[in-house]
Structure formats: structure tokens, C-alpha cells
Design an enzyme around this catalytic site. Structure first.
Site, PDB file in Angstrom:
ATOM      1  CD  GLU A  86       2.623   2.930   1.308  1.00 54.18           C
ATOM      2  OE1 GLU A  86       1.518   3.497   1.235  1.00 54.18           O
ATOM      3  OE2 GLU A  86       3.181   2.389   0.339  1.00 54.18           O
ATOM      4  CE  LYS A 270      -1.586   4.347  -1.813  1.00 48.44           C
ATOM      5  NZ  LYS A 270      -0.437   3.831  -1.057  1.00 48.44           N
ATOM      6  CG  ASP A 286      -7.845  20.726   1.302  1.00 47.85           C
ATOM      7  OD1 ASP A 286      -7.854  19.470   1.328  1.00 47.85           O
ATOM      8  OD2 ASP A 286      -8.869  21.411   1.157  1.00 47.85           O
ATOM      9  CG  HIS A 384       6.606  -2.252   0.926  1.00 51.64           C
ATOM     10  ND1 HIS A 384       6.112  -1.219   1.656  1.00 51.64           N
ATOM     11  CD2 HIS A 384       6.225  -2.018  -0.345  1.00 51.64           C
ATOM     12  CE1 HIS A 384       5.473  -0.383   0.856  1.00 51.64           C
ATOM     13  NE2 HIS A 384       5.532  -0.848  -0.370  1.00 51.64           N
TER      14      HIS A 384
HETATM   15  C1  MEV Z   1       2.043   1.571  -2.873  1.00 55.48           C
HETATM   16  O1  MEV Z   1       1.704   2.478  -1.843  1.00 55.48           O
HETATM   17  C2  MEV Z   1       2.240   2.301  -4.193  1.00 55.48           C
HETATM   18  C3  MEV Z   1       2.468   1.396  -5.398  1.00 55.48           C
HETATM   19  O2  MEV Z   1       1.398   0.482  -5.502  1.00 55.48           O
HETATM   20  C4  MEV Z   1       2.506   2.301  -6.614  1.00 55.48           C
HETATM   21  C5  MEV Z   1       2.527   1.571  -7.933  1.00 55.48           C
HETATM   22  O3  MEV Z   1       2.053   0.433  -8.013  1.00 55.48           O
HETATM   23  O4  MEV Z   1       3.014   2.194  -8.910  1.00 55.48           O
HETATM   24  C6  MEV Z   1       3.720   0.592  -5.262  1.00 55.48           C
END
Ligand code: MEV
Length: 430
Positions: A86, A270, A286, A384
Site C-alpha cells: 500500500e 487496521k 506469522d 495517497h
Molecule cells: C488505510 O490503509 C488505513 C486508514 O484507514 C487508517 C485509519 O483510518 O485510521 C487510513
């Protein structure tokens, strides 16, 4: 060759260099050998090695490996290898590590490397009597478990505790569960703990008259937590049209959303795992185990919540912390056979699994900060877009210098789509 500890994790203009020159810089820093650098260049394992690792191997699947810069963890400069597909992840972590440097970087710690092995005990007539028999036999059972792995024992590891749990509410009625707590030293420990559980099972059946059904580690490795914290000085936070206070308070408000709402917490966590997985994967560990542990730990109160915490210090600075289970090793498994994983450990200069866990947790916290800072200010898409545009340009068929030119055009037009990229390429070739 220099020890990485003597080197710095700040390499100015690294971003603008070619891969060859970046390798040259790492060679100059004396961190990696030529052999290790060429392992990085060719992706590490070849199909033949893959054939010894999984069944029905038909090849290898590569990921980009980026270098996280600017990290200082427990006073030590650390270059952080990150395997991730990413865009913005490596840049985000590196930038936040730079902000954290002003206040000394990341402070991190780990518990002892204690893994939990579970044994599910069924068909027991009297659960209380069985639990009492197990408690009485604990010294004997631990002594037996200690014989199973003499190498681990010599290194100071081995069984530590036997905990009997009673599960009253289950679809098959009440039963007992035994937790074997096992110090696995510098290993991730799955093999050691699973072997120990399997070997103890017959003795446990004999002691209780029951049947040991499952014998497997728990990925909720909450005896093996890692923690990281950092302070970001208020003076580091202002940028563009955003005041330092606006950024700081915006980050705390963003965290509060995740603390209170599982829908937001999933995305927030995430973002943390973007950084954590990247280092876990780069070191051949892992990542499914670490993911499972992280999310189970995030739900430990009965409600899924944020793994991190952000607040304001008495001096007005931003302070963050992160705690989660971190079952990673530096011996055994892919960490030993994968040349890129070996190079990754060398790059970080880690000599213990605890050091690795601490660095990984610091990267998770930095990654979280990068996401919250962007979300609380200009939004995530701007950062991004330029890297995403490069991927779109390549997908549309751009090559060499065309990639940058096409990506810049797509960003300028605010239309980062493959159809537009293809159209532009067609126009330029006419
Ligand atoms: C994207 O890979 C991760 C985010 O969505 C994390 C977040 O929203 O805190 C930008």
C-alpha cells in the site's frame, strides 16, 4: 562491518534516490553485506526454496520492501524494513518517526516471551474434582513439560505455569480448559507450545479420567504484550494552514471516535496493523497470528475498541501509547530460511525477539499517528494520490520516465483513473 547501532536512521533525501543508490547508501553505512543487498534486490526466496516451504509450490509472490526511516526506539537508531503493497505506509511511518525524534523517539517494552497453550478437557464427570487433581499435580506436569525441549530449557525457557479454567457456558455444556504457560525465549513459539500440549495430554487424561480434545496455542497471547509510547512536541505539529493545537486536538478527537465506536475502531486498528504487519512480514513472522492476537486483545473488555490511546501531556504535547500481544520470533520458521527476513533482522540490528517486538509496536504507533494526523487535517486521499497515480500509470502501460510524467498529469487533473491514463498515453503516442 559497522554495527547498525552506530549508524543513523536518518538518511536525507533517501526518497529521491534510485534503488541502486539506496543500496549504495546502505552499503556505505555498513549495515548489510553485498549478499544481503542482492537478496533484497531479487526478492529473497526462489521457487526451489518455496518448494520446501509449502505444498504444491508453483512460484513465489513478492511484495515491495520499503525502508522506514528516522526511528529511534529506546534510544537506539533503527532502520525499519517494511513489506507492504500500500502506498503512503512507509512514508507515513517515517515522517511520524521524524516528529517523535524531537522528544527522543519511542519508548517500548515487552513482557517475558510467555505463550499460552490450550488443552480442552472433555468427558470429565466431576469438574471440581478434576480441577483439584490437576492443581495437585501441577509441579509434576510442569516437570514433565520441561523435559520436552531441552534446547529451550538450556536457553532459560520452558514451562512456567498451569492454569485450570472452567467454561460453564458452551454449546456442549461445561468443560475444563488447561492453559500451559510456556516461555519460548526468542522463538515465536507455536511449535514448542503445541508439542508440549500434545505430549502432556495423556498424563492429563490419566489424572482426570477425561479426554483431552484440542491441544493448540492461543493467539490471544496476552502474557506476551508489547508496548510503545511517544511524545510529539506541540511545536512539531503545525503544518500548512493547521495550527499545532488544531492538529493535536484533532488527533485526540479522532482517537476518541475509535475508543467509543467499534466501526471506527476496526479501521483505526487496521491503520496500526498497516505498520505492524509490514515489519512482521518483512521479518518472516506469522502476521495472521499477530493480527488475530491484536483484534482479540482489542475486544478484551467485551467491546471492540482502539488498541492505541492519544492524549495531551501537562506541557501541552501530544502523547500516544499502544499495547498489544506480539508473538514474534527471530529464530526458527521462515525467519531463518528466508534471506530477506535475515537481511531485515540485520538491518534493524535486533538480537532478541523482545527488541523486534518493541520496534514493531513503535512502528504501529507511528503508523496510527500518520493516519490520524492526515484524517484530522487534510484527509487521507491527498497523500495517497501521487503514489496511487504511479500505480495507475504503470497499470495503464506507462514505462520508464513516462510513469512519473503520467502520474503527475493524473494528479494535476485530479482524475487518477486507468481509463484516463490510457487515453493520455494514446494521445502522447500519436
Ligand atoms: C488505510 O490503509 C488505513 C486508514 O484507514 C487508517 C485509519 O483510518 O485510521 C487510513
Amino acid at each position: 562491518m559497522n554495527s547498525p547501532a552506530e549508524s543513523t536512521s536518518r538518511i536525507p533525501d533517501f526518497y529521491d534516490l534510485s534503488i541502486e543508490v539506496r543500496h549504495q547508501r546502505l552499503r556505505e553505512l555498513g549495515v548489510l553485506s553485498d549478499e544481503q543487498l542482492s537478496a533484497l534486490a531479487n526478492g529473497g526466496i526462489q521457487a526451489e526454496a518455496a518448494d520446501h516451504m509449502v505444498e504444491n509450490a508453483i512460484g513465489v509472490h513478492s511484495l515491495p520492501l520499503g525502508l522506514g526511516l528516522n526511528f529511534v526506539v529506546n534510544g537506539r537508531e533503527v532502520l525499519v524494513p517494511m513489506a507492504v503493497e500500500e502506498p503512503s505506509v512507509v512514508a507515513g511511518a517515517s515522517f511520524m518517526a521524524k516528529l517523535a525524534r524531537a522528544a527522543g523517539g519511542f519508548r517500548a517494552s515487552t513482557d517475558a516471551p510467555l505463550m499460552i497453550g490450550q488443552m480442552q478437557l472433555l468427558d470429565v464427570k466431576d469438574l471440581d474434582a478434576a480441577a483439584a487433581a490437576l492443581a495437585a499435580a501441577t509441579p509434576e506436569l510442569l516437570a514433565e513439560a520441561a523435559q520436552i525441549d531441552p534446547v529451550l530449557l538450556k536457553l532459560g525457557g520452558g514451562p512456567r505455569e498451569l492454569v485450570v479454567r472452567r467454561i460453564d457456558d458452551s454449546p456442549i455444556g461445561p468443560f475444563l480448559v488447561l492453559h500451559l504457560i510456556y516461555d519460548v525465549r526468542d522463538a515465536m513459539g507455536a511449535n514448542a507450545i503445541n508439542t508440549a500440549c500434545e505430549r502432556l495430554a495423556p498424563r492429563i487424561e490419566a489424572l482426570t479420567g477425561g479426554r483431552v480434545h484440542l491441544r493448540i496455542l492461543s493467539n490471544l497471547a496476552d502474557r506476551r504484550l508489547a508496548r510503545a509510547e511517544c511524545t510529539i512536541k506541540l511545536s512539531e505539529l503545525a503544518f500548512g494552514n493547521f495550527s499545532a493545537e488544531q492538529v493535536r486536538d484533532g488527533i485526540v478527537e479522532a482517537w476518541a471516535f475509535a475508543a467509543a465506536d467499534p466501526y471506527r475502531a476496526a479501521t483505526h486498528n487496521k491503520g496500526i496493523m498497516n505498520g505492524i504487519d509490514a515489519v512482521v512480514i518483512a521479518t518472516g513472522n506469522d502476521w495472521r497470528a499477530v493480527e488475530a492476537g491484536a483484534h482479540a486483545y482489542a475486544a478484551r473488555s467485551g467491546r471492540y475498541t482502539s488498541l492505541s490511546t492519544w492524549g495531551v501531556s501537562s506541557e501541552g504535547d501530544l502523547v500516544g501509547s499502544l499495547e498489544l500481544p506480539m508473538a514474534v520470533g527471530i529464530v526458527g520458521g521462515a525467519t531463518k530460511v528466508h534471506p530477506t527476513a535475515q537481511a531485515a533482522l540485520k538491518l534493524m540490528g535486533v538480537t532478541t525477539a523482545a527488541q523486534l517486538a518493541e520496534i514493531i509496536t513503535a512502528v504501529g504507533l507511528a503508523q496510527n499517528l500518520a493516519a490520524l494526523r492526515a484524517l484530522a487535517t487534510e484527509g487521507i486521499q491527498r497523500g495517497h494520490m501521487s503514489l496511487h497515480a504511479r500505480q495507475v500509470a504503470i497499470a495503464a502501460g506507462a514505462q520508464g520516465e513516462q510513469v512519473e510524467k503520467l502520474a503527475a498529469q493524473l494528479v494535476a487533473e485530479k482524475t487518477v483513473r486507468v481509463d484516463r491514463a490510457e487515453q493520455l498515453l494514446k494521445e502522447w503516442s500519436q
